[in-house]
Enzyme design. Sequence first.
Site: not given
Ligand code: NDP
Length: 529
Positions: A172, A245, A279, A375
């Site tokens: 997804k 992650e 991140c 963050e």
């Molecule tokens: P989100 O948590 O908003 O979204 C991550 C994914 O989860 C997206 O595909 C999103 O879909 C999906 N999602 C949203 N709501 C749900 C739910 N209720 N259940 C399951 N999946 C859901 O994060 P971001 O996309 O905004 O990414 C940024 C964040 O990710 C930052 O905090 C960053 O630090 C972290 N990150 C961590 C990394 C690591 O390796 N530790 C690497 C890169 C980023 P949709 O976008 O379609 O709403």
Amino acid sequence: MTVEAKADAVNSRETFDKYSPVDGRKLGTYTITPPDGVDAAVARARKAAPKWRDLSLDERFSYLERLREIIRRDGERYAQIISEDTGKPLVDSLMTELMSIPLFIEYYEKEAPKALKRRRLMPQLLFPGKASYVEYFPKGVVGIISPWNFPFQLAVVPMISALIGGNTVVLKPSEVTPMTGELIDDVFEEAGFPPGVVEVIQGDGSTGAALTEADIDMIFFTGSVATGRKVMAAAAKKPIPVELELGGKDAMIVCEDANLERAARAAVWGGFINCGQMCISVERLFVVEPIYDEFVELVRREVKKLRVGAPDEGSDMGPLTFSGQMGIVARHVENARKEGATIAVGGEPMEGPGQFFEPTLVLDVTTDMEIYREETFGPVLPVIKVADAEEAIQKTNDHKFGLTGSVWTGDRQKGIELASRMESGQCSVNDLVVSVGNPALPFGGVKQSGFGRYHAHEGLYAFMHQKAIMAAPDLLDVEPFWFPYAAKYPTVLKTFKGLLGGSMVTALKGFYRMLRMTQTRAGTKGTEE
Ligand code: NDP
């Protein structure tokens, strides 16, 4: 769309539109996979799982080799799609999104046969003649939920890691970067993976939530802490394993004896790469007092040199990918200003179309500020003055995040000692960020940055169950531990004391005696004569 609008839209749409982060143009409309569509994708992945699992590693790698060749052949075109989707410079799309995929496939081609083969362990003295093995089998159908900041790499690396071990995958991708989601679907299809082995379901948060509720065997999630909590709660209901992650607030510690020119250029690259939406970007730059003024001036000059613009204009830094970030970044900077920080460079959204924010250098940051605690995920580099490395380490560790970090010093050994005291999943010395691209190093966070590791051998094990096998020799008929217990107690006690007293001879003698007693069934009053 703001973060709030993104949340409100969940569950109320059948499609969503994609707009360019560079100029706001509409780039496409995408269908949201409804919950029954998610279930159908998972069912296809489950149906495909046994055949995929039963292929040999070589057979599975033949598909990945095709994938690697396609990425090599068409990488330039893919970089353009990813840059259009995210707004990031073409160099970043090639370097940070695409380049790692062939590297990881090649690494795993060498390492997976060793990591995943059945291993025979050293014989144990107290289990004479018995062979012990450890082996691995796939978890099954893995749900992978990926974010928008590195939409290709952060989806495809866990996907290939899961596939190598014999799992099937339902991905997804983020609604913020659907063009890359579609690209991933196309690339795997072109590589000829059997139907159901890789499923890509486009959609929004509701699609991600439906995936966590579906009939999957594991969730691998990359994203924010808030969503990570929801994902973990969904996994706990079943329960199934989950790897998280999550976010970071990574520290860079610059010591007095560091190569300041190199450290300053690194700080700016580490703080502003991918417009700071990373991140592992530098979000807390600790500088020791004796070199503070000189170092900050070097950093300031480097920040001023950054070229901001559209990907095709040879920019160093593009726009924010997700419009919701604009408000968060502006708020963090504004609050910092109000709380006494100095905005040395930038600090404002840029004029004109698109989601551009000025590269921003913030000085006089203190630990109570929002910009220090939360963050930011944007083009902002907060600098904190510390007395010495000791204070920097203490402050680094006194934080809710722990993903990566770096230490800068002219003394590598001292750097390694400081690195090993940092509470984080990775730490570099006189280097930053690139360690994440080293396929041999495990990657993952501590504290609210998540748990579990991928990349390296750990990246295969993340998607495997471990199984232990102990095999008795063919000719063994009875065991010292078996019934009957009658009359065995004094011997067991002596053996126990022998073992605890470190006398292996007494213990072994005891075991032998127990074995004899089982063999002769001595002293037993059974129900059968
Ligand atoms: P989100 O948590 O908003 O979204 C991550 C994914 O989860 C997206 O595909 C999103 O879909 C999906 N999602 C949203 N709501 C749900 C739910 N209720 N259940 C399951 N999946 C859901 O994060 P971001 O996309 O905004 O990414 C940024 C964040 O990710 C930052 O905090 C960053 O630090 C972290 N990150 C961590 C990394 C690591 O390796 N530790 C690497 C890169 C980023 P949709 O976008 O379609 O709403």
